[in-house]
Design an enzyme around this catalytic site. Structure first.
Site, PDB file in Angstrom:
ATOM      1  N   LYS A  22       0.840  -1.198   0.000  1.00 21.89           N
ATOM      2  CA  LYS A  22       0.000   0.000   0.000  1.00 21.89           C
ATOM      3  C   LYS A  22       0.881   1.256   0.000  1.00 21.89           C
ATOM      4  O   LYS A  22       0.658   2.175  -0.793  1.00 21.89           O
ATOM      5  CB  LYS A  22      -0.909  -0.020   1.234  1.00 21.89           C
ATOM      6  CG  LYS A  22      -2.144   0.838   1.114  1.00 21.89           C
ATOM      7  CD  LYS A  22      -3.010   0.740   2.373  1.00 21.89           C
ATOM      8  CE  LYS A  22      -3.757  -0.570   2.462  1.00 21.89           C
ATOM      9  NZ  LYS A  22      -4.369  -0.797   3.782  1.00 21.89           N
ATOM     10  N   ARG A  91      -3.026   3.162   8.559  1.00 16.90           N
ATOM     11  CA  ARG A  91      -3.405   1.995   7.742  1.00 16.90           C
ATOM     12  C   ARG A  91      -2.271   0.981   7.679  1.00 16.90           C
ATOM     13  O   ARG A  91      -1.129   1.331   7.412  1.00 16.90           O
ATOM     14  CB  ARG A  91      -3.722   2.449   6.318  1.00 16.90           C
ATOM     15  CG  ARG A  91      -4.599   3.651   6.231  1.00 16.90           C
ATOM     16  CD  ARG A  91      -4.680   4.190   4.809  1.00 16.90           C
ATOM     17  NE  ARG A  91      -5.397   3.300   3.910  1.00 16.90           N
ATOM     18  CZ  ARG A  91      -5.521   3.542   2.606  1.00 16.90           C
ATOM     19  NH1 ARG A  91      -4.933   4.599   2.061  1.00 16.90           N
ATOM     20  NH2 ARG A  91      -6.195   2.719   1.845  1.00 16.90           N
ATOM     21  N   GLY A 100      -8.020  -7.373   4.410  1.00 17.37           N
ATOM     22  CA  GLY A 100      -8.876  -7.437   5.589  1.00 17.37           C
ATOM     23  C   GLY A 100      -8.256  -8.142   6.781  1.00 17.37           C
ATOM     24  O   GLY A 100      -8.912  -8.354   7.798  1.00 17.37           O
ATOM     25  N   MET A 102      -5.478  -7.202   8.551  1.00 15.90           N
ATOM     26  CA  MET A 102      -4.891  -6.349   9.579  1.00 15.90           C
ATOM     27  C   MET A 102      -5.716  -5.086   9.757  1.00 15.90           C
ATOM     28  O   MET A 102      -6.772  -4.947   9.157  1.00 15.90           O
ATOM     29  CB  MET A 102      -3.439  -6.063   9.242  1.00 15.90           C
ATOM     30  CG  MET A 102      -2.586  -7.314   9.417  1.00 15.90           C
ATOM     31  SD  MET A 102      -0.908  -7.079   8.904  1.00 15.90           S
ATOM     32  CE  MET A 102      -1.100  -6.563   7.239  1.00 15.90           C
ATOM     33  N   ARG A 319      -3.381  -0.954  -6.531  1.00 15.59           N
ATOM     34  CA  ARG A 319      -2.460  -2.101  -6.586  1.00 15.59           C
ATOM     35  C   ARG A 319      -2.788  -2.891  -7.843  1.00 15.59           C
ATOM     36  O   ARG A 319      -3.870  -2.745  -8.419  1.00 15.59           O
ATOM     37  CB  ARG A 319      -2.614  -2.974  -5.343  1.00 15.59           C
ATOM     38  CG  ARG A 319      -3.925  -3.693  -5.313  1.00 15.59           C
ATOM     39  CD  ARG A 319      -4.192  -4.398  -4.011  1.00 15.59           C
ATOM     40  NE  ARG A 319      -5.644  -4.512  -3.906  1.00 15.59           N
ATOM     41  CZ  ARG A 319      -6.299  -4.710  -2.793  1.00 15.59           C
ATOM     42  NH1 ARG A 319      -5.675  -4.819  -1.655  1.00 15.59           N
ATOM     43  NH2 ARG A 319      -7.604  -4.814  -2.808  1.00 15.59           N
ATOM     44  N   HIS A 435      -6.471 -31.838   7.605  1.00 12.94           N
ATOM     45  CA  HIS A 435      -6.483 -33.231   7.156  1.00 12.94           C
ATOM     46  C   HIS A 435      -7.336 -33.392   5.905  1.00 12.94           C
ATOM     47  O   HIS A 435      -6.923 -33.979   4.913  1.00 12.94           O
ATOM     48  CB  HIS A 435      -7.013 -34.105   8.301  1.00 12.94           C
ATOM     49  CG  HIS A 435      -7.094 -35.563   7.955  1.00 12.94           C
ATOM     50  ND1 HIS A 435      -8.229 -36.130   7.439  1.00 12.94           N
ATOM     51  CD2 HIS A 435      -6.173 -36.551   8.045  1.00 12.94           C
ATOM     52  CE1 HIS A 435      -8.002 -37.427   7.231  1.00 12.94           C
ATOM     53  NE2 HIS A 435      -6.762 -37.700   7.592  1.00 12.94           N
ATOM     54  N   SER A 758      14.291 -42.458 -16.469  1.00 10.36           N
ATOM     55  CA  SER A 758      13.057 -41.722 -16.203  1.00 10.36           C
ATOM     56  C   SER A 758      12.826 -41.749 -14.698  1.00 10.36           C
ATOM     57  O   SER A 758      12.733 -42.823 -14.097  1.00 10.36           O
ATOM     58  CB  SER A 758      11.878 -42.362 -16.946  1.00 10.36           C
ATOM     59  OG  SER A 758      10.702 -41.645 -16.667  1.00 10.36           O
ATOM     60  N   GLY A 760      11.059 -41.819 -11.369  1.00  3.29           N
ATOM     61  CA  GLY A 760       9.755 -42.139 -10.804  1.00  3.29           C
ATOM     62  C   GLY A 760       9.668 -41.413  -9.473  1.00  3.29           C
ATOM     63  O   GLY A 760      10.093 -41.916  -8.439  1.00  3.29           O
ATOM     64  N   THR A 761       9.147 -40.196  -9.524  1.00  2.05           N
ATOM     65  CA  THR A 761       9.278 -39.356  -8.329  1.00  2.05           C
ATOM     66  C   THR A 761       8.366 -39.787  -7.186  1.00  2.05           C
ATOM     67  O   THR A 761       8.611 -39.430  -6.042  1.00  2.05           O
ATOM     68  CB  THR A 761       9.023 -37.879  -8.680  1.00  2.05           C
ATOM     69  OG1 THR A 761       7.804 -37.796  -9.406  1.00  2.05           O
ATOM     70  CG2 THR A 761      10.162 -37.315  -9.485  1.00  2.05           C
ATOM     71  N   ASP A 763       7.827 -42.986  -6.126  1.00  6.63           N
ATOM     72  CA  ASP A 763       8.600 -43.945  -5.338  1.00  6.63           C
ATOM     73  C   ASP A 763       9.856 -43.309  -4.763  1.00  6.63           C
ATOM     74  O   ASP A 763      10.225 -43.565  -3.620  1.00  6.63           O
ATOM     75  CB  ASP A 763       8.971 -45.161  -6.193  1.00  6.63           C
ATOM     76  CG  ASP A 763       7.926 -46.265  -6.058  1.00  6.63           C
ATOM     77  OD1 ASP A 763       7.574 -46.593  -4.909  1.00  6.63           O
ATOM     78  OD2 ASP A 763       7.460 -46.768  -7.092  1.00  6.63           O
ATOM     79  N   CYS A 826       8.555 -39.317 -14.917  1.00  8.46           N
ATOM     80  CA  CYS A 826       7.209 -39.812 -15.203  1.00  8.46           C
ATOM     81  C   CYS A 826       6.364 -39.946 -13.950  1.00  8.46           C
ATOM     82  O   CYS A 826       5.267 -40.456 -13.991  1.00  8.46           O
ATOM     83  CB  CYS A 826       7.270 -41.128 -15.960  1.00  8.46           C
ATOM     84  SG  CYS A 826       8.018 -42.468 -15.030  1.00  8.46           S
ATOM     85  N   TYR A 846      12.678 -34.102 -20.729  1.00  6.62           N
ATOM     86  CA  TYR A 846      11.219 -34.044 -20.859  1.00  6.62           C
ATOM     87  C   TYR A 846      10.559 -34.369 -19.520  1.00  6.62           C
ATOM     88  O   TYR A 846      11.189 -34.918 -18.620  1.00  6.62           O
ATOM     89  CB  TYR A 846      10.715 -35.012 -21.934  1.00  6.62           C
ATOM     90  CG  TYR A 846      10.867 -36.470 -21.578  1.00  6.62           C
ATOM     91  CD1 TYR A 846       9.837 -37.166 -20.923  1.00  6.62           C
ATOM     92  CD2 TYR A 846      12.024 -37.175 -21.875  1.00  6.62           C
ATOM     93  CE1 TYR A 846       9.980 -38.503 -20.584  1.00  6.62           C
ATOM     94  CE2 TYR A 846      12.178 -38.506 -21.536  1.00  6.62           C
ATOM     95  CZ  TYR A 846      11.151 -39.167 -20.894  1.00  6.62           C
ATOM     96  OH  TYR A 846      11.289 -40.473 -20.547  1.00  6.62           O
TER      97      TYR A 846
HETATM   98  P1  ADP Z   1      -7.685  -2.395   3.793  1.00  2.00           P
HETATM   99  O1  ADP Z   1      -6.234  -2.646   3.578  1.00  2.00           O
HETATM  100  O2  ADP Z   1      -8.325  -3.375   4.678  1.00  2.00           O
HETATM  101  O3  ADP Z   1      -8.400  -2.152   2.492  1.00  2.00           O
HETATM  102  P2  ADP Z   1      -7.434   0.428   4.113  1.00  2.00           P
HETATM  103  O4  ADP Z   1      -6.188   0.867   4.762  1.00  2.00           O
HETATM  104  O5  ADP Z   1      -7.459   0.502   2.632  1.00  2.00           O
HETATM  105  O6  ADP Z   1      -7.779  -1.025   4.602  1.00  2.00           O
HETATM  106  O7  ADP Z   1      -8.603   1.291   4.730  1.00  2.00           O
HETATM  107  C1  ADP Z   1      -9.968   0.948   4.683  1.00  2.00           C
HETATM  108  C2  ADP Z   1     -10.787   2.088   4.111  1.00  2.00           C
HETATM  109  O8  ADP Z   1     -10.597   3.282   4.815  1.00  2.00           O
HETATM  110  C3  ADP Z   1     -10.378   2.358   2.686  1.00  2.00           C
HETATM  111  O9  ADP Z   1     -11.341   1.816   1.827  1.00  2.00           O
HETATM  112  C4  ADP Z   1     -10.339   3.843   2.548  1.00  2.00           C
HETATM  113  O10 ADP Z   1     -11.341   4.267   1.674  1.00  2.00           O
HETATM  114  C5  ADP Z   1     -10.596   4.386   3.938  1.00  2.00           C
HETATM  115  N1  ADP Z   1      -9.515   5.305   4.251  1.00  2.00           N
HETATM  116  C6  ADP Z   1      -8.275   5.001   4.636  1.00  2.00           C
HETATM  117  N2  ADP Z   1      -7.515   6.097   4.777  1.00  2.00           N
HETATM  118  C7  ADP Z   1      -8.309   7.149   4.474  1.00  2.00           C
HETATM  119  C8  ADP Z   1      -8.105   8.569   4.402  1.00  2.00           C
HETATM  120  N3  ADP Z   1      -6.936   9.126   4.680  1.00  2.00           N
HETATM  121  N4  ADP Z   1      -9.152   9.331   4.048  1.00  2.00           N
HETATM  122  C9  ADP Z   1     -10.337   8.776   3.776  1.00  2.00           C
HETATM  123  N5  ADP Z   1     -10.596   7.467   3.802  1.00  2.00           N
HETATM  124  C10 ADP Z   1      -9.587   6.648   4.146  1.00  2.00           C
HETATM  125 MG    MG Z   2       7.316 -46.581  -9.135  1.00  2.00          MG
HETATM  126 MG    MG Z   3      -7.948  -0.885   1.068  1.00  5.65          MG
END
Ligand code: ADP
Ligand code: MG
Ligand code: MG
Length: 874
Positions: A22, A91, A100, A102, A319, A435, A758, A760-761, A763, A826, A846
């Site tokens: 980020k 952030r 989501g 952290m 991103r 499991h 060849s 035989g991974t 075994d 193989c 191969y």
């Molecule tokens: P996550 O990584 O879980 O997406 P973010 O750090 O992107 O969390 O923050 C969650 C939301 O908070 C983002 O969708 C963003 O729109 C809002 N947000 C974060 N920083 C600001 C800011 N400086 N001003 C306005 N909105 C913000």
């Molecule tokens: Mg074999």
């Molecule tokens: Mg975000």
């Protein structure tokens, strides 16, 4: 100590390790001149140091102060100013995206005084200041102190009263007042984000996604902008292409008069991003412009978070966006057309694992059909069946001809029979290394695990989900790719990509098929590894060829001993003299010959490697227990057990404590006179027949389970004699499997008697680790994965350090002894994406894998060849 804080104007997109994804991308957007609210990033170094020592590294506080002062100057506001306060967000942001997982805290800087200042600034929308304050207390309380505010959601509407009620809950829970010093808020928030790296859910997520545990997260401190200031404000997310299909266009959601978290949390209904063109044409045009800038700059699909404050657009995040497997292919191909990347780079951006996903049949989801639950897609496929809540019921239902979904809270080794009987496995607990997940993947069975909404009550034979009850024998459909669970039977559609490979669809029929065709064609021009298939029948061989196989790397002859040929095999095993044995062999010979002829026809002009019989003989005989019972019953009833008695004696004689390490492979060939000779005769005669019919057979004879060169020499001498006698000048290559560790370690000797190796991974892995796959996957693999003893089952992906080392030794010493030695693999690993890369690096000629994996191996072999010249980002 190195610099711990970077201004957004200082970093760039290549600094993900230091600034997190980020932070690096915020810096990049700032550098590109996009409207990013100013701010700074605390490095992952600082986080690691904090997590190691439990205190903020020396100098961090001063650096934060310096950057904060700068931010305040830039914004013309001060943090905590009672009249016109600067607010910031704090952030999280790690090097790898962990959506989501952290924490993020918004609106830091509000307190009992500055909220009035903000309210005054806001004029008409003064209540929004109180709403922001309430949100801050909630996010801060939850994140920093673990306060549970559920009780504080009374029926009050007045945001001031809500603030008071939240503060009360905060006080009751923490024994202190909500901190009024904005700097204390900031420091505690930063610390909480550091600590969220080690939260339970983040730890679990990392383990599942194989993200190293020591990386730490960066922390971004950023001036707040507000989307909740009225109709001319709002917030949204945008994608530069459709992340589901790869289609170009404007994709995203917009929410008027709201803060970003409202969109992410899905609290209110959003409108399609296109509607912004009507609501705020200027901001819309500007956003589209920035999207183009980002696409051209990143040369890839980007996803974006933005906010509009009183008609002013702010970019809050971007991103390189996640996408479906289908979109990955389509986008890579489009970017080539648009001249943004070349074909090599396109190849680096797609994976064999994605292609594998596209080759599974998928549910046809009609509009309105909704999943009742969703978990982790642990083993792909689309499975439909009746619900069974324990292994016994699963086997019983399956025995009655039903398709079955085994549903358990979690599975354990006792569930194995039920898992084998079922079409798919569904659990309410556990992740990708549980499991259920490990065993289902090993069996190639569809599995969804960790569907936590399901309350499974095996004792009452029912599960509850969202107030609905599903009982035993009800029908469920589970999607092992998406992790979704549906009630009832959903229709399953064949994969368009497989239909293309089968020749039932032209490459131009749709965008996805065209993209797959293009990528594979390019991979074929680049790859150095040949790709063959493991095929035992003419039908399989023909399919493999349609899928692009350049020969058969493993034809197992054991199936040719099963079915209606069993009586002949029993006769062979039970033969009491040479004549009887020869009669049995003479009966088998024409059958084997016909099988081989079919395969030579399907693989005309390309090599066919036929392995002489491998498995232990008792596999062809009835089970000891069943036979003993049968004979016992007959005797108790005073009846004559007849031939069963002799059979029982033979089965007893041949019983082995550890058949995987017993009389099989070359050992069997050396012990049962005439067996291998019959097989060699059948091969040579089939090849001659095919040649006489105008074909071009390329037969290769492969000796299994060799551990010493003398074994191979003995078999080879006999085989060469037969080839000379019957082959009429036909060239037949004779080589060996390398699957016993001793063979790998004496490859230099063995190469003198082998035209090819060849690996035989399967075994080699079993014997190298000293455990048998059938026993260990169910018994303790999930524990081993949990403990990180291995990151992935060594049967799924080659263990480079151990088994891989033996392979490298065998390649080096084999080639040193015999430079023209042809070397392939193989075992099942021949179709595993990571393993294919290893085999490329190890210098094999191969890989050979099951027909359905052939396209995956082609793609990965191409990717391995271009790796290094193009960057591999996913
Ligand atoms: P996550 O990584 O879980 O997406 P973010 O750090 O992107 O969390 O923050 C969650 C939301 O908070 C983002 O969708 C963003 O729109 C809002 N947000 C974060 N920083 C600001 C800011 N400086 N001003 C306005 N909105 C913000
Ligand atoms: Mg074999
Ligand atoms: Mg975000």
């Amino acid at each position: 100590m190195a610099t711990l804080v970077y201004d957004f104007t200082q970093g760039n997109k290549d600094q993900k390790a230091l600034l997190g994804g980020k932070g690096a991308n915020l810096a990049e957007m700032t550098r590109l001149g996009l409207p990013v609210p100013p701010g700074f990033t605390i490095t992952t170094d600082a986080c690691r140091e904090y997590l190691r020592t439990g205190t903020e590294p020396a100098g961090l506080a001063d650096e934060v102060t310096a950057h904060l002062r700068r931010l305040e100057r830039q914004m013309g506001r001060r943090l905590g100013d009672p009249d016109d306060p600067l607010l910031v967000s704090v952030r999280s942001g790690a090097a790898f995206s962990m959506p989501g997982m952290m924490e993020t805290i918004l609106d830091i800087g509000l307190n009992d005084r500055s909220v009035y200042g903000l309210a005054a600034q806001r004029g008409e929308s003064e209540h929004s200041a109180w709403d922001s304050y309430r949100r801050l207390i909630e996010m801060f309380g939850r994140t920093v102190f673990g306060v549970d505010f559920d009780r504080a959601r009374p029926s009050v509407d007045d945001p001031r009263e809500l603030v008071a009620s939240y503060q009360k809950v905060f006080r009751e829970h923490t024994g202190r007042e909500f901190p009024q010093d904005p700097r204390e808020q900031l420091d505690l928030a930063v610390r909480a984000v550091f600590e969220s790296w080690n939260s339970e859910r983040a730890t679990l997520y990392r383990r599942q996604e194989r993200i190293p545990a020591h990386l730490g997260t960066a922390v971004n401190v950023m001036a707040m902008v507000f989307g909740n200031l009225g109709e001319d404000s709002g917030t949204g997310v945008a994608f530069t292409r459709d992340p589901a299909t790869g289609e170009r266009g404007v994709y995203g959601d917009y929410l008027q008069n709201a803060q970003g978290e409202d969109v992410v949390a899905g609290i209110r209904n959003t409108v399609p991003l296109q509607d912004l063109a009507r609501l705020d044409p200027a901001s819309y045009a500007e956003l589209l412009h920035h999207m183009t800038v980002l696409e051209n700059h990143y040369r890839d699909l980007c996803d974006i978070e933005f906010t509009i404050e009183h008609g002013k657009l702010w970019m809050l995040q971007t991103r390189v966006g996640k996408r479906t497997a289908a979109a990955a292919f389509v986008i890579a191909s489009q970017l080539v057309d648009e001249g943004l990347i070349d074909l090599d780079e396109a190849l680096a951006r797609i994976t064999g694992a994605q292609l594998a996903q596209l080759m599974f049949p998928a549910f046809e989801i009609r509009p309105g059909v909704r999943a009742i639950a969703s978990g982790i897609g642990a083993s792909p496929g689309a499975a439909v069946g009746r619900v069974a809540f324990d292994s016994g019921r699963a086997t019983a239902l399956a025995a009655g001809g039903d398709r079955v979904i085994l549903v358990r809270r979690e599975t354990n080794p006792d569930d194995l029979p039920g898992m084998i009987a079922a079409q798919g496995v569904l659990t309410s607990r556990g992740g990708k290394t549980s499991h259920a997940a490990v065993v289902a993947r090993g069996m190639g069975k569809t599995c969804v695990c960790g569907a936590e909404e399901l309350e499974v009550d095996a004792a009452r034979r029912e599960l509850t989900v969202g107030g609905r009850v599903v009982r035993e024998a009800d029908v469920l459909s589970i999607d092992g790719t998406s992790g979704k669970v549906y009630l009832g039977e959903l229709p399953v559609a064949p994969s368009p990509v497989v239909r293309y490979f089968e020749g039932e669809r032209a490459p131009a029929t749709d965008r996805l098929v065209a993209a797959v065709h293009r990528m594979l064609t390019h991979a074929d021009t680049r790859r150095r590894l040949g790709v063959r298939a493991n095929a035992d029948t003419g039908t399989d061989a023909a399919r493999a060829r349609r899928f692009g196989a350049e020969g058969v790397g493993l034809c197992r002859t054991e199936h040719m001993f099963l079915g209606d040929r069993r009586p002949l095999v029993e006769r062979l095993i039970l033969a009491s003299d040479d004549r009887e044995r020869e009669l049995a062999l003479a009966g088998l010979l024409p059958l084997q010959q016909a099988d081989f002829e079919e395969i030579f026809r399907a693989m005309d002009g390309v090599p066919v490697t036929i392995r002489l019989l491998d498995p232990p003989l008792h596999e062809f005989l009835p089970s000891l227990e069943e036979l003993a019972v049968k004979v016992g019953v007959a005797e108790a009833l005073g009846k004559d057990p007849g031939s069963d008695l002799a059979l029982l004696a033979a089965v007893r004689r041949m019983h082995e404590a550890n058949p995987m390490l017993g009389l099989r492979g070359v050992r069997l060939g050396l012990v049962v006179p005439g067996l291998f000779a019959m097989q060699v005769r059948a091969i040579v005669r089939a090849a001659v027949a095919h040649r006489d019919a105008g074909g071009d057979p390329k037969a290769e004879i492969m000796v299994p389970l060799v551990g010493a060169v003398q074994e191979l020499e003995t078999v080879r001498a006999e085989a060469e004699k037969l080839v000379a006698e019957l082959g009429d000048g036909l060239p037949v290559r004779i080589g060996t499997m390398i699957e016993v560790p001793r063979a790998a370690l004496t490859a230099g000797e063995i190469a003198h008697a082998a035209d090819f190796f060849s690996f035989g991974t399967n075994d080699l892995t079993q014997m190298g680790w000293g455990f048998s796959r059938d026993d260990v996957e169910g018994a303790f693999f999930s524990r081993y994965l949990e403990l990180g003893i291995f990151g992935m089952s060594p049967f799924e992906s080659i263990d480079r350090a151990g088994i891989g080392r033996m392979i490298r030794i065998a390649v080096d010493e084999g080639r040193a002894a015999r430079p023209d030695l042809h070397i392939g693999v193989c075992g099942e690993h021949g179709g595993d994406p990571d393993s294919v890369r290893f085999f490329h690096e190890a210098g094999l000629d191969y890989v050979s894998c099951s027909p359905y994996r052939v396209p995956i191996a082609r793609l990965e072999a191409g990717r391995a060849a271009v790796a290094g010249s193009a960057s591999d980002t996913r």
